[in-house]
Design a protein around this motif. Structure first.
Motif, PDB file in Angstrom:
ATOM      1  N   TRP A 211     -64.579  75.310  33.578  1.00 33.90           N
ATOM      2  CA  TRP A 211     -65.569  75.182  32.502  1.00 33.90           C
ATOM      3  C   TRP A 211     -65.637  73.760  31.964  1.00 33.90           C
ATOM      4  CZ3 TRP A 211     -69.579  78.163  31.262  1.00 33.90           C
ATOM      5  CH2 TRP A 211     -69.593  79.465  31.813  1.00 33.90           C
ATOM      6  N   ILE A 212     -65.463  72.813  32.874  1.00 31.93           N
ATOM      7  CA  ILE A 212     -65.754  71.412  32.563  1.00 31.93           C
ATOM      8  C   ILE A 212     -67.185  71.156  33.010  1.00 31.93           C
ATOM      9  CG2 ILE A 212     -65.162  69.005  32.970  1.00 31.93           C
ATOM     10  CD1 ILE A 212     -62.351  69.922  33.732  1.00 31.93           C
ATOM     11  N   ARG A 213     -68.050  70.853  32.070  1.00 32.63           N
ATOM     12  CA  ARG A 213     -69.440  70.538  32.393  1.00 32.63           C
ATOM     13  C   ARG A 213     -69.578  69.029  32.564  1.00 32.63           C
ATOM     14  NH1 ARG A 213     -73.026  71.083  28.815  1.00 32.63           N
ATOM     15  NH2 ARG A 213     -71.707  71.124  26.957  1.00 32.63           N
ATOM     16  N   VAL A 214     -70.249  68.617  33.633  1.00 36.88           N
ATOM     17  CA  VAL A 214     -70.435  67.192  33.904  1.00 36.88           C
ATOM     18  C   VAL A 214     -71.919  66.941  34.147  1.00 36.88           C
ATOM     19  CG1 VAL A 214     -69.678  65.217  35.261  1.00 36.88           C
ATOM     20  CG2 VAL A 214     -68.162  67.211  35.026  1.00 36.88           C
ATOM     21  N   ASN A 215     -72.505  66.132  33.306  1.00 36.50           N
ATOM     22  CA  ASN A 215     -73.917  65.779  33.411  1.00 36.50           C
ATOM     23  C   ASN A 215     -74.075  64.277  33.272  1.00 36.50           C
ATOM     24  OD1 ASN A 215     -75.317  68.560  33.339  1.00 36.50           O
ATOM     25  ND2 ASN A 215     -73.987  68.659  31.543  1.00 36.50           N
ATOM     26  N   CYS A 216     -75.228  63.772  33.641  1.00 34.98           N
ATOM     27  CA  CYS A 216     -75.467  62.354  33.405  1.00 34.98           C
ATOM     28  C   CYS A 216     -76.875  62.137  32.860  1.00 34.98           C
ATOM     29  CB  CYS A 216     -75.209  61.497  34.641  1.00 34.98           C
ATOM     30  SG  CYS A 216     -76.372  61.668  35.986  1.00 34.98           S
ATOM     31  N   ILE A 217     -76.999  61.035  32.168  1.00 38.85           N
ATOM     32  CA  ILE A 217     -78.265  60.598  31.593  1.00 38.85           C
ATOM     33  C   ILE A 217     -78.674  59.317  32.302  1.00 38.85           C
ATOM     34  CG2 ILE A 217     -79.395  59.724  29.517  1.00 38.85           C
ATOM     35  CD1 ILE A 217     -77.445  61.460  27.892  1.00 38.85           C
ATOM     36  N   SER A 218     -79.917  59.248  32.721  1.00 39.25           N
ATOM     37  CA  SER A 218     -80.442  58.035  33.357  1.00 39.25           C
ATOM     38  C   SER A 218     -81.481  57.397  32.446  1.00 39.25           C
ATOM     39  CB  SER A 218     -81.057  58.359  34.726  1.00 39.25           C
ATOM     40  OG  SER A 218     -80.055  58.611  35.687  1.00 39.25           O
ATOM     41  N   PRO A 219     -81.075  56.417  31.650  1.00 41.53           N
ATOM     42  CA  PRO A 219     -82.049  55.737  30.797  1.00 41.53           C
ATOM     43  C   PRO A 219     -83.060  54.963  31.631  1.00 41.53           C
ATOM     44  CG  PRO A 219     -79.802  55.358  30.026  1.00 41.53           C
ATOM     45  CD  PRO A 219     -79.706  55.962  31.397  1.00 41.53           C
ATOM     46  N   GLY A 220     -84.284  54.951  31.148  1.00 43.56           N
ATOM     47  CA  GLY A 220     -85.322  54.116  31.736  1.00 43.56           C
ATOM     48  C   GLY A 220     -85.438  52.821  30.960  1.00 43.56           C
ATOM     49  N   PRO A 221     -86.638  52.395  30.588  1.00 40.76           N
ATOM     50  CA  PRO A 221     -86.811  51.142  29.851  1.00 40.76           C
ATOM     51  C   PRO A 221     -86.388  51.309  28.398  1.00 40.76           C
ATOM     52  CG  PRO A 221     -88.928  52.212  30.143  1.00 40.76           C
ATOM     53  CD  PRO A 221     -87.937  53.039  30.894  1.00 40.76           C
ATOM     54  N   ILE A 222     -85.109  51.065  28.125  1.00 41.06           N
ATOM     55  CA  ILE A 222     -84.539  51.224  26.787  1.00 41.06           C
ATOM     56  C   ILE A 222     -84.222  49.842  26.222  1.00 41.06           C
ATOM     57  CG2 ILE A 222     -82.694  52.254  25.420  1.00 41.06           C
ATOM     58  CD1 ILE A 222     -84.489  54.330  26.773  1.00 41.06           C
ATOM     59  N   MET A 223     -84.770  49.534  25.070  1.00 43.18           N
ATOM     60  CA  MET A 223     -84.522  48.229  24.463  1.00 43.18           C
ATOM     61  C   MET A 223     -83.085  48.152  23.966  1.00 43.18           C
ATOM     62  SD  MET A 223     -85.343  45.246  23.785  1.00 43.18           S
ATOM     63  CE  MET A 223     -87.046  45.310  24.334  1.00 43.18           C
ATOM     64  N   GLY A 224     -82.428  47.042  24.286  1.00 48.08           N
ATOM     65  CA  GLY A 224     -81.065  46.808  23.838  1.00 48.08           C
ATOM     66  C   GLY A 224     -80.808  45.325  23.752  1.00 48.08           C
ATOM     67  N   PRO A 225     -79.611  44.932  23.311  1.00 47.89           N
ATOM     68  CA  PRO A 225     -79.308  43.511  23.113  1.00 47.89           C
ATOM     69  C   PRO A 225     -79.535  42.655  24.355  1.00 47.89           C
ATOM     70  CG  PRO A 225     -77.618  44.884  22.116  1.00 47.89           C
ATOM     71  CD  PRO A 225     -78.505  45.812  22.884  1.00 47.89           C
ATOM     72  N   ALA A 226     -79.206  43.180  25.539  1.00 43.10           N
ATOM     73  CA  ALA A 226     -79.323  42.376  26.759  1.00 43.10           C
ATOM     74  C   ALA A 226     -80.776  42.116  27.146  1.00 43.10           C
ATOM     75  CB  ALA A 226     -78.592  43.062  27.914  1.00 43.10           C
ATOM     76  N   LEU A 227     -81.673  42.988  26.701  1.00 42.07           N
ATOM     77  CA  LEU A 227     -83.080  42.871  27.104  1.00 42.07           C
ATOM     78  C   LEU A 227     -83.961  42.226  26.035  1.00 42.07           C
ATOM     79  CD1 LEU A 227     -83.604  46.333  28.823  1.00 42.07           C
ATOM     80  CD2 LEU A 227     -83.296  44.120  29.931  1.00 42.07           C
ATOM     81  N   GLN A 228     -83.419  42.075  24.833  1.00 39.30           N
ATOM     82  CA  GLN A 228     -84.262  41.569  23.756  1.00 39.30           C
ATOM     83  C   GLN A 228     -84.774  40.162  24.036  1.00 39.30           C
ATOM     84  OE1 GLN A 228     -84.971  43.543  20.754  1.00 39.30           O
ATOM     85  NE2 GLN A 228     -86.638  42.060  20.913  1.00 39.30           N
ATOM     86  N   ARG A 229     -83.915  39.295  24.589  1.00 41.30           N
ATOM     87  CA  ARG A 229     -84.339  37.909  24.822  1.00 41.30           C
ATOM     88  C   ARG A 229     -85.440  37.812  25.880  1.00 41.30           C
ATOM     89  NH1 ARG A 229     -80.440  32.654  26.063  1.00 41.30           N
ATOM     90  NH2 ARG A 229     -82.133  31.148  26.320  1.00 41.30           N
ATOM     91  N   PRO A 230     -85.260  38.394  27.096  1.00 43.93           N
ATOM     92  CA  PRO A 230     -86.376  38.310  28.063  1.00 43.93           C
ATOM     93  C   PRO A 230     -87.630  39.012  27.559  1.00 43.93           C
ATOM     94  CG  PRO A 230     -84.645  39.766  28.880  1.00 43.93           C
ATOM     95  CD  PRO A 230     -84.078  39.042  27.703  1.00 43.93           C
ATOM     96  N   TYR A 231     -87.475  40.058  26.783  1.00 45.29           N
ATOM     97  CA  TYR A 231     -88.631  40.757  26.224  1.00 45.29           C
ATOM     98  C   TYR A 231     -89.405  39.843  25.276  1.00 45.29           C
ATOM     99  CZ  TYR A 231     -91.360  44.454  23.959  1.00 45.29           C
ATOM    100  OH  TYR A 231     -92.387  45.239  23.486  1.00 45.29           O
ATOM    101  N   ASP A 232     -88.683  39.085  24.467  1.00 46.63           N
ATOM    102  CA  ASP A 232     -89.333  38.188  23.510  1.00 46.63           C
ATOM    103  C   ASP A 232     -89.924  36.948  24.183  1.00 46.63           C
ATOM    104  OD1 ASP A 232     -88.705  39.864  21.420  1.00 46.63           O
ATOM    105  OD2 ASP A 232     -86.890  38.765  20.848  1.00 46.63           O
ATOM    106  N   GLU A 233     -89.285  36.482  25.272  1.00 48.69           N
ATOM    107  CA  GLU A 233     -89.662  35.200  25.857  1.00 48.69           C
ATOM    108  C   GLU A 233     -90.651  35.306  27.007  1.00 48.69           C
ATOM    109  OE1 GLU A 233     -86.043  33.270  26.948  1.00 48.69           O
ATOM    110  OE2 GLU A 233     -85.452  32.849  24.862  1.00 48.69           O
ATOM    111  N   SER A 234     -90.731  36.433  27.683  1.00 46.78           N
ATOM    112  CA  SER A 234     -91.570  36.558  28.867  1.00 46.78           C
ATOM    113  C   SER A 234     -92.682  37.577  28.654  1.00 46.78           C
ATOM    114  CB  SER A 234     -90.735  36.966  30.083  1.00 46.78           C
ATOM    115  OG  SER A 234     -91.557  37.306  31.175  1.00 46.78           O
ATOM    116  N   PRO A 235     -93.920  37.118  28.522  1.00 49.84           N
ATOM    117  CA  PRO A 235     -95.033  38.068  28.374  1.00 49.84           C
ATOM    118  C   PRO A 235     -95.142  39.027  29.558  1.00 49.84           C
ATOM    119  CG  PRO A 235     -95.730  35.860  27.770  1.00 49.84           C
ATOM    120  CD  PRO A 235     -94.367  35.723  28.376  1.00 49.84           C
TER     121      PRO A 235
END
Length: 293
Positions: A211-235
């Motif tokens: 009764w160990i359940r194992v699942n995973c989540i696959s995020p798509g385009p999720i804004m986070g610290p690593a993406l904020q700079r290219p998002y702001d700088e590249s149209p």
């Protein structure tokens, strides 16, 4: 439902005014109090982004959260946010790719709480580069930081959950493990996260008798610290990022956290072996809608 001023989203997203006015009724939300009451929940990679938000949300849901990260500065930021909300979270500096550190952390959690109900494997690291430019060292380190950080904490909690005959393990993969992505240099990342998805399926089978359940989540385009700079700088990047989902916005860490809350809770006791894309419909269509205004 209006977004509470205490919602973790407010502290996690820089452009909160824009989000509150434009997407106030489109952000993942809902009551969380009591949904994880007294469950002992471990979260790796809790120092920022999705790991930070899920740690706060789990604590708000009543869990006894034990949060770890390799970065002391970002872990301190999560601690400060928890204190602002009056949330009690146990923090630990842990390199999730180190067997010694992981095992020591699990031992300390068991000494204090005596059980582990949820493991949220969020920690990871990645090198992004086009395949013809990627070094073997970058490849090896990415695979280590995408897969070892899942394997080691899971290996450490497995006998505990087996003895309990209960437990929910949630692995964070990525839509990059399901589909190719243009222009981001995701070769090693795709291989690593594809491995996470495959590992999740296999572990769900082997964990089922206990009764160990194992699942995973696959995020798509999720804004986070690593993406904020290219998002702001590249149209171009911003346009691509925003138009990848079918829904008319990109994602935020709270979108992932609420999915994690469901999979960690007793509301999902008959769900295991699932890979759940949280991507606004991105993986259900072909291409990005670059012409969308």
């Amino acid at each position: 439902m209006p977004i509470s001023p205490h919602c973790p989203l407010i502290s996690a997203i820089k452009k909160s005014n824009e989000i509150m006015t434009t997407f106030a009724d489109k952000i993942s939300r809902g009551p969380c109090a009591g949904r994880l009451q007294d469950k002992v929940a471990l979260v790796t990679g809790a120092g920022g982004g999705q790991g930070q938000i899920v740690s706060l949300l789990f604590a708000e849901a009543g869990a006894k959260v034990c949060a770890s990260d390799i970065n002391p500065a970002t872990l301190e930021q999560t601690r400060a946010l928890a204190e602002q909300r009056g949330l009690k979270i146990d923090f630990a500096m842990v390199d999730a790719s180190s067997p010694e550190q992981v095992n020591g952390w699990i031992d300390r959690v068991m000494q204090k709480h005596g059980r582990i109900d949820v493991l949220y494997n969020n920690g990871a690291g990645v090198h992004m580069a086009p395949f013809d430019q990627m070094t073997f060292e970058q490849w090896k380190e990415t695979i280590r930081l995408e897969l070892d950080v899942i394997y080691l904490p899971t290996k450490a909690v497995w006998p505990i959950m087996s003895e309990q005959k209960s437990g929910s393990i949630i692995n964070i993969a990525s839509c990059a493990g399901m589909l190719a992505a243009e222009g981001l240099g995701t070769t090693a990342h795709a291989a690593g996260k594809g491995g996470v998805i495959a590992l999740t399926r296999q572990l769900s089978l082997e964990g089922a008798p206990h009764w160990i359940r194992v699942n995973c989540i696959s995020p798509g385009p999720i804004m986070g610290p690593a993406l904020q700079r290219p998002y702001d700088e590249s149209p171009y990047f911003r346009k691509l990022f925003d138009s990848t989902p079918s829904l008319d916005r990109h994602g935020y860490p709270l979108d992932i956290a609420y999915a994690g809350l469901f999979l960690a809770s007793d509301e999902s006791t008959f769900i295991t072996g699932v890979n759940l894309p949280i991507d606004g419909g991105a993986t259900s269509k072909v291409g990005a809608m670059m012409g969308r205004s």
